[in-house]
Design an enzyme around this catalytic site. Structure first.
Site, PDB file in Angstrom:
ATOM      1  N   ASP A 415      43.656  41.733  38.819  1.00  9.10           N
ATOM      2  CA  ASP A 415      43.684  43.173  38.594  1.00  9.10           C
ATOM      3  C   ASP A 415      42.235  43.660  38.537  1.00  9.10           C
ATOM      4  OD1 ASP A 415      43.872  45.757  37.594  1.00  9.10           O
ATOM      5  OD2 ASP A 415      45.539  45.289  36.238  1.00  9.10           O
ATOM      6  N   HIS A 416      41.852  44.467  39.510  1.00 10.70           N
ATOM      7  CA  HIS A 416      40.451  44.890  39.594  1.00 10.70           C
ATOM      8  C   HIS A 416      40.051  45.826  38.456  1.00 10.70           C
ATOM      9  CE1 HIS A 416      36.723  44.730  41.673  1.00 10.70           C
ATOM     10  NE2 HIS A 416      37.228  44.535  42.876  1.00 10.70           N
ATOM     11  N   ARG A 417      41.031  46.281  37.672  1.00  9.63           N
ATOM     12  CA  ARG A 417      40.696  47.120  36.522  1.00  9.63           C
ATOM     13  C   ARG A 417      40.115  46.300  35.374  1.00  9.63           C
ATOM     14  NH1 ARG A 417      46.466  49.829  35.644  1.00  9.63           N
ATOM     15  NH2 ARG A 417      46.964  47.605  35.884  1.00  9.63           N
ATOM     16  N   CYS A 419      38.370  43.389  35.565  1.00  9.71           N
ATOM     17  CA  CYS A 419      37.093  42.743  35.846  1.00  9.71           C
ATOM     18  C   CYS A 419      36.674  43.041  37.273  1.00  9.71           C
ATOM     19  CB  CYS A 419      37.168  41.232  35.623  1.00  9.71           C
ATOM     20  SG  CYS A 419      38.192  40.352  36.840  1.00  9.71           S
TER      21      CYS A 419
END
Length: 445
Positions: A415-417, A419
């Protein structure tokens, strides 16, 4: 005079709102004890036996095998306080007293009264009740439509109606107290599709009529485990901005270390999956950002203190993800033993909802299917999943020389949110380094 009590499908926990009847364990006329399992149902997470909180004679069953019922819908009726109970041949209950049942309890909980042998009897005191209640065994009377709040329990029913632009206020539910069931919505959809069209539509729309116009082809219902997986994967793709990175690793030393571990006489065998699981817990200790979830409403990242490691398991019922609790406290051997236990339970369909929920990170060994790589879909609401391909001999440059080595492809979807790529890459690189040099794990033991 016996009292006929209705037993409704109880709340099975873990947010489940419906269940499918797989197998009835009793028939009309059987004598049941308090908390005796009466039906086997399949939820979106597991197969469970539902115990009846009343002791007496079964007078009616609601729903055939294969029928899906919402929580709160009638399952069966039981006549309590009958002559057969007073004679000692059945559970001793008294109409209107606390001893007539354990209450509408969760599965697996109750009074713990000992089960009795089921018998096909129709005692005089309940013969009339059986005759009256047996007739509507699979049919619930349909009440007239009423104004007020829409009587819908299941969110799936609401979604189905919304997808087909169906006004639930115009439906009369066939469930108890006018509860609108999935069957009511599906019947209304069929009726709308079969009705003659008075005039052409202003603009085309994706609806039930377009779906029903498709001829041929086999239709497979998305329900049970398959439906739950479809909903979770769709939600993951819809809500999580995911990204994937991957790396090839030389697993020759890992395979040699495993062979050495398993050469010890009398010791339990350690699987590759168990070693990878232990590597994951060590990597998560270094990169805790990936052991988290996102509270979208609060706009907060929640970093979780425990690692509850899920692992993907393919079964006849579909893909399930059992969870190894507190994997961060385990060794490769103890984690491996728990994986074996949960895998066997998955194959036999005896996993409980609690064993299939609460994961914080998932390990997916798709290499067992003979494939090298994949881009895993995150198991919502987790933040990452590590995918592992097959380990096969390949040409590899080892110590400056071309050699044949055991190579595996590792892929991390995150999940790019929670890290950025640097953290995800650092996690994956540490996993790959431990695969290539298992001695690195000694630093964290």
């Amino acid at each position: 005079m016996p009292q006929v009590l209705e037993f409704k499908l109880p709340d099975l926990g873990e947010g489940l709102t419906e269940a499918e009847i797989v197998r009835w364990l009793v028939e009309v006329g059987d004598v049941v004890a308090i908390d005796q399992p009466v039906v086997e149902v399949e939820t979106a997470k597991a197969m469970v036996e539902v115990p009846c909180p009343y002791g007496g004679v079964v007078t009616a069953r609601f729903g055939d095998e294969g029928t899906e019922l919402p929580v709160g819908a009638p399952l069966l009726t039981v006549a309590v306080g009958s002559p057969v109970e007073a004679s000692g041949d059945g559970p001793a209950t008294e109409s209107g007293t606390e001893d007539s049942g354990s209450g509408n309890v969760l599965v697996g909980y109750g009074t713990g009264a000992p089960p009795v042998r089921r018998r096909r009897v129709r005692p005089q005191g309940v013969k009339a009740a059986v005759a009256v209640a047996a007739a509507p065994e699979a049919v619930v009377p349909e009440p007239e439509p009423v104004a007020g709040p829409v009587a819908v329990v299941s969110p799936l029913v609401r979604r189905l109606a919304r997808q087909h632009d169906l006004d639930l206020r115009r439906l009369a539910g066939s469930g108890p107290d006018g509860l609108i069931l999935r069957a009511d919505v599906e019947s209304a959809i069929r009726s709308a599709a079969e009705a003659p069209v008075a005039e052409p539509a202003v603009a085309p729309a994706a609806s039930a009529s377009s779906a029903s116009s498709v001829s041929g082809g086999e239709r497979v219902a998305l329900r049970g485990v398959r439906g739950a997986v479809a909903d979770k994967l769709s939600r993951s793709r819809r809500e999580i901005p995911d990204a994937t990175c991957w790396v090839d690793a030389d697993a020759t030393e890992l395979m040699a270390a495993r062979a050495s571990m398993n050469s010890v006489a009398g010791a339990s065998k350690v699987s590759v999956l168990a070693l990878l699981a232990r590597i994951c817990t060590a990597a998560l200790a270094r990169y805790p950002e990936l052991n988290s979830t996102v509270d979208q409403e609060a706009r907060e990242i929640v970093r979780l203190p425990q690692v509850h490691l899920g692992f993907a398991a393919q079964t006849e019922r579909g893909l399930v993800v059992p969870v190894v609790r507190d994997a961060h406290e385990g060794t490769a051997e103890s984690i491996g033993a728990e994986i074996v236990r949960l895998t066997e339970a998955a194959r036999t369909g005896t996993l409980t909802p609690a064993q299939l929920t609460g994961g914080t990170f998932t390990l997916n060994n798709y290499g067992v299917f003979g494939v090298d790589g994949s881009t895993p879909i995150i198991n919502h609401p987790e933040a990452a999943m590590l995918g592992v391909g097959r380990i096969v001999p390949k040409p590899w440059v080892h110590e400056g020389q071309l050699a044949v080595r055991q190579v595996v492809q590792l892929s991390l979807t995150f999940d790019h949110r929670v890290c950025d790529g640097g953290t995800a890459g650092g996690f994956l690189r540490y996993v790959a380094d431990c695969v290539e040099r298992p001695a690195l794990l000694l630093r964290s033991l």
